[in-house]
Design a protein around this motif. Structure first.
Motif, PDB file in Angstrom:
ATOM      1  N   GLU A 145      36.586 -32.452  12.147  1.00  0.00           N
ATOM      2  CA  GLU A 145      37.158 -31.113  12.258  1.00  0.00           C
ATOM      3  C   GLU A 145      37.625 -30.618  10.893  1.00  0.00           C
ATOM      4  O   GLU A 145      38.177 -31.366  10.100  1.00  0.00           O
TER       5      GLU A 145
ATOM      6  N   HIS B 222      45.677 -32.886  12.621  1.00  0.00           N
ATOM      7  CA  HIS B 222      44.890 -32.503  11.442  1.00  0.00           C
ATOM      8  C   HIS B 222      43.440 -32.943  11.595  1.00  0.00           C
ATOM      9  O   HIS B 222      43.155 -33.995  12.164  1.00  0.00           O
ATOM     10  N   GLY B 223      42.527 -32.128  11.061  1.00  0.00           N
ATOM     11  CA  GLY B 223      41.113 -32.482  11.010  1.00  0.00           C
ATOM     12  C   GLY B 223      40.815 -33.251   9.737  1.00  0.00           C
ATOM     13  O   GLY B 223      41.320 -32.911   8.665  1.00  0.00           O
ATOM     14  N   THR B 224      39.975 -34.260   9.840  1.00  0.00           N
ATOM     15  CA  THR B 224      39.705 -35.108   8.674  1.00  0.00           C
ATOM     16  C   THR B 224      38.890 -34.402   7.607  1.00  0.00           C
ATOM     17  O   THR B 224      38.874 -34.837   6.451  1.00  0.00           O
ATOM     18  N   GLU B 225      38.184 -33.316   7.956  1.00  0.00           N
ATOM     19  CA  GLU B 225      37.327 -32.625   6.992  1.00  0.00           C
ATOM     20  C   GLU B 225      37.941 -31.313   6.501  1.00  0.00           C
ATOM     21  O   GLU B 225      37.227 -30.436   6.014  1.00  0.00           O
ATOM     22  N   ASP B 226      39.243 -31.179   6.620  1.00  0.00           N
ATOM     23  CA  ASP B 226      39.937 -29.962   6.204  1.00  0.00           C
ATOM     24  C   ASP B 226      39.991 -29.895   4.684  1.00  0.00           C
ATOM     25  O   ASP B 226      40.571 -30.758   4.030  1.00  0.00           O
TER      26      ASP B 226
ATOM     27  N   SER C 294      50.292 -28.185  13.053  1.00  0.00           N
ATOM     28  CA  SER C 294      48.837 -28.301  12.972  1.00  0.00           C
ATOM     29  C   SER C 294      48.352 -27.860  11.598  1.00  0.00           C
ATOM     30  O   SER C 294      48.713 -26.778  11.131  1.00  0.00           O
TER      31      SER C 294
ATOM     32  N   TYR D 221      41.532 -35.700  13.790  1.00  0.00           N
ATOM     33  CA  TYR D 221      40.337 -35.332  14.546  1.00  0.00           C
ATOM     34  C   TYR D 221      39.125 -35.439  13.633  1.00  0.00           C
ATOM     35  O   TYR D 221      38.901 -34.574  12.784  1.00  0.00           O
TER      36      TYR D 221
ATOM     37  N   PHE E  93      39.069 -32.027  20.706  1.00  0.00           N
ATOM     38  CA  PHE E  93      40.058 -31.256  19.950  1.00  0.00           C
ATOM     39  C   PHE E  93      40.845 -30.346  20.883  1.00  0.00           C
ATOM     40  O   PHE E  93      42.063 -30.295  20.839  1.00  0.00           O
TER      41      PHE E  93
END
Length: 648
Positions: free
Chosen positions: A645, A610-614, A555, A642, A4
């Motif tokens: 994340e 972007h994080g996939t677990e946001d 982001s 990501y 990241f």
């Protein structure tokens, strides 16, 4: 973490390169300027705690893992102890550990901390003597200890821990049944109390207090007869943000002795030395975007009042120096102030005013004479400072990055400009490292998130903030504190209500125009970046204002205000302290304040991260932005996900 960080560095390098290469080559890099790779080496002071007599200060130092060498994971956190008299620090617990929850024992003879060390299944409570020696495991639980408070006599400890996974559900999960009941399977955090075993340091026999709701903070009263507990109706983030309320609880029976109905968001709390009052940081109303008022409550009746009404700043931390006097930390504009005030609001005085450092936390000795502070300057990240009453300004006592002294750093200053509607605004400007008269330079605008946040005039360089990295490449960097930022009081922080993406983002363009008019910035070479609400701003400026921006890095940002409400974990917070409308109140407004609506305008190259677990800003927000720009085909766009994340 490693992937990241490195990807973010690539992203910031890209926006810098696009902006700079629009017309002119970047200057050659040298060994005495800050680069992306050196940023990954930066260490800084984290938590701090002062001993009861002020003779010792415990603190943590955050030590990042080495990219491409160490395994993925968060930075390490090491425990140090400072002898205030000699100014000497010693490393107490180092290596591959994460230390948090620093406290001194009531007699000052040991430091307590939380960590998950070798052999631990969960986060455990430890202590280590200030004279040195091995750490002792004081308390472990079936789940990780979230936070804790030691009773004044040290014979009991109250702590928070989440409910364990039910055995039946655990068995089904292990057999492959992994379905989740959305927003129903979130475990509650509970209050537990354990007793010190006779003749032993160790605590045992933990019992749970039967309190309704999800507990998130707690502290013993000075007499040890009550505990202040913050409770929300559920563990959901919306309830944690908007509906946490203070309760005074009997630790023996678990009954609630008093309720303090703070009117909105809740921050830090502190008992008065005689246990008669609680100082706490709270929102002014349910619609106040940020906890920032200094309140004092009667610990018996629960009645409270604003100590300094109308304060044009935001309080962040309270502490008592005697039964009538509160010491506070506050953000005031881009600077900070440490002051004192009587419970009745009289005799307010400044202990440490705005100066050459900004402070983010402090801890005081029992008599209030010695104060430890975490502070930063434009020239260094967070370090430990010490201030003794009667002395001059706080003295810096740590140097976590001695190599920074050999770096050439660009000048940094607070600038001010007028918005198009006349509102006075300010921000932080880092100028290019080397400037030539009568020449203009590229600019990167870094937009903070929130928007209930702001930029302090301190260290502004990190994996996500271009700061000195960009300045070394001949680029100016602007950190605007646009309307709705904190640090300027409640009224200013509410200026974006029902106007998301409106005048607040016009403020950013007006700041750019100010620098163009001043002769510093080349209007053809302006880039923008930011995360969360700053990502929303990046998407907006790269579409609605695309003709003004040469590149963008977005982001975890918002692209569609309608679908954001339906996919975020904070829909009520968005409604109460920002939008003040539901989508069905004005579908057209929500649509027109969405960057995807203006995708046809975009010719700005955009990199999206972007994080996939946001769960705060659903990854679908970035997917929508990407797809709409891709279908238009008017500018390069790239989306990077990501795995694992969350929101930042």
């Amino acid at each position: 973490m490693v992937s990241f960080v490195s990807a973010r560095q690539v992203a910031l390098t890209l926006v810098a390169a696009v902006v700079v290469l629009a017309t002119k080559p970047a200057p050659a890099q040298t060994q005495d300027v800050l680069t992306e790779h050196r940023v990954a080496d930066i260490q800084y002071v984290g938590q701090i705690a002062a001993s009861p007599d002020g003779g010792q200060v415990a603190y943590t130092v955050i030590v990042p893992r080495e990219p491409f060498v160490d395994a993925d994971g968060p930075a390490w956190s090491h425990l140090y102890l400072l002898d205030v008299a000699t100014g000497e620090s010693r490393l107490f617990v180092g290596g591959e550990v994460n230390i948090s929850g620093l406290r001194f024992s009531p007699d000052g003879g040991s430091v307590l901390y939380l960590s998950r060390r070798e052999g631990d299944r969960n986060r455990v409570l430890y202590s280590i003597p200030v004279g040195g020696g091995e750490s002792t495991r004081l308390l472990e639980h079936s789940t990780s200890i979230g936070s804790y408070s030691l009773s004044p006599t040290g014979d009991r400890v109250a702590f928070l821990a989440t409910d364990p996974e039910p055995e039946a559900r655990k068995k089904l999960r292990e057999e492959g049944f992994k379905a989740v009941a959305y927003e129903e399977d979130v475990p509650f955090s509970r209050v537990w109390i354990a007793q010190r075993r006779s003749g032993d340091e160790v605590f045992a026999g933990a019992r749970r207090l039967e309190l309704d709701g999800n507990a998130s903070s707690l502290s013993w009263s000075p007499a040890g007869d009550r505990i202040a507990v913050a409770l929300a109706p559920t563990p959901l983030i919306d309830d944690s943000y908007m509906h946490r309320r203070l309760h005074v609880v009997d630790p023996t029976s678990g009954t609630v002795a008093a309720r303090i109905e703070n009117p909105g968001k809740l921050g830090a709390t502190a008992w008065s030395p005689d246990g008669s009052h609680l100082a706490f940081i709270s929102a002014e109303t349910i619609n106040d975007p940020k906890e920032g008022r200094l309140m004092v409550a009667d610990a018996v009746t629960g009645e409270f009042r604003d100590v300094i009404p109308g304060f044009e700043g935001h309080f962040t931390l309270p502490a008592w120096t005697d039964t009538r006097t509160i010491r506070y930390l506050a953000d005031v504009g881009s600077e900070t102030e440490i002051g004192e005030v009587r419970v009745d609001g009289s005799n307010r005085s400044v202990v440490v005013g705005p100066g050459d450092a900004v402070f983010t936390s402090f801890a005081v000795s029992d008599d209030g004479e010695v104060m430890a502070l975490a502070g930063e300057r434009y020239s260094h990240p967070t370090e430990l400072f010490v201030h003794v009453d009667g002395g001059d300004s706080p003295e810096r006592v740590t140097d976590s990055n001695p190599w920074l002294a050999n770096m050439r750093l660009a000048p940094q200053e607070v600038i001010r400009w007028s918005a198009r509607d006349g509102l006075e605004l300010e921000g932080i400007l880092i100028r290019p490292l080397v400037e030539v008269n009568d020449r203009t330079y590229p600019l990167i605008v870094h937009v903070h998130g929130g928007p209930e946040a702001h930029n302090r005039n301190g260290w502004l360089t990190s994996y996500s903030r271009p700061g000195q990295i960009a300045a070394a490449r001949g680029i100016a960097v602007l950190y605007p504190n646009y309307r709705a930022s904190t640090g300027r009081g409640v009224e200013f922080s509410m200026l974006d209500h029902a106007d998301m993406g409106g005048r607040e983002f016009d403020d950013l363009v007006d700041g750019v125009d100010h620098l163009i008019a001043a002769g510093l910035v080349d209007s053809a070479r302006v880039g923008v970046t930011g995360g969360s609400y700053g990502g929303y701003a990046t998407a907006w400026l790269s579409t609605y204002y695309s003709d003004r921006f040469a590149a963008g890095v977005m982001s975890v940002g918002i692209s569609n205000q309608i679908s954001k409400v339906g996919t975020s974990d904070i829909p009520d917070e968005m409604y109460l302290v920002h939008n003040r409308l539901r989508p069905w109140d004005d579908w057209e407004l929500f649509l027109e304040r969405s960057p995807v609506y203006w995708a046809d305008r975009s010719t700005t190259p955009l990199l999206i991260l972007h994080g996939t677990e946001d769960k705060r800003v659903n990854p679908g927000q970035s997917m929508e932005m990407y797809r709409h720009l891709k279908l238009r085909g008017q500018a390069p766009v790239r989306l990077i996900f990501y795995p694992g994340e969350g929101h930042g």
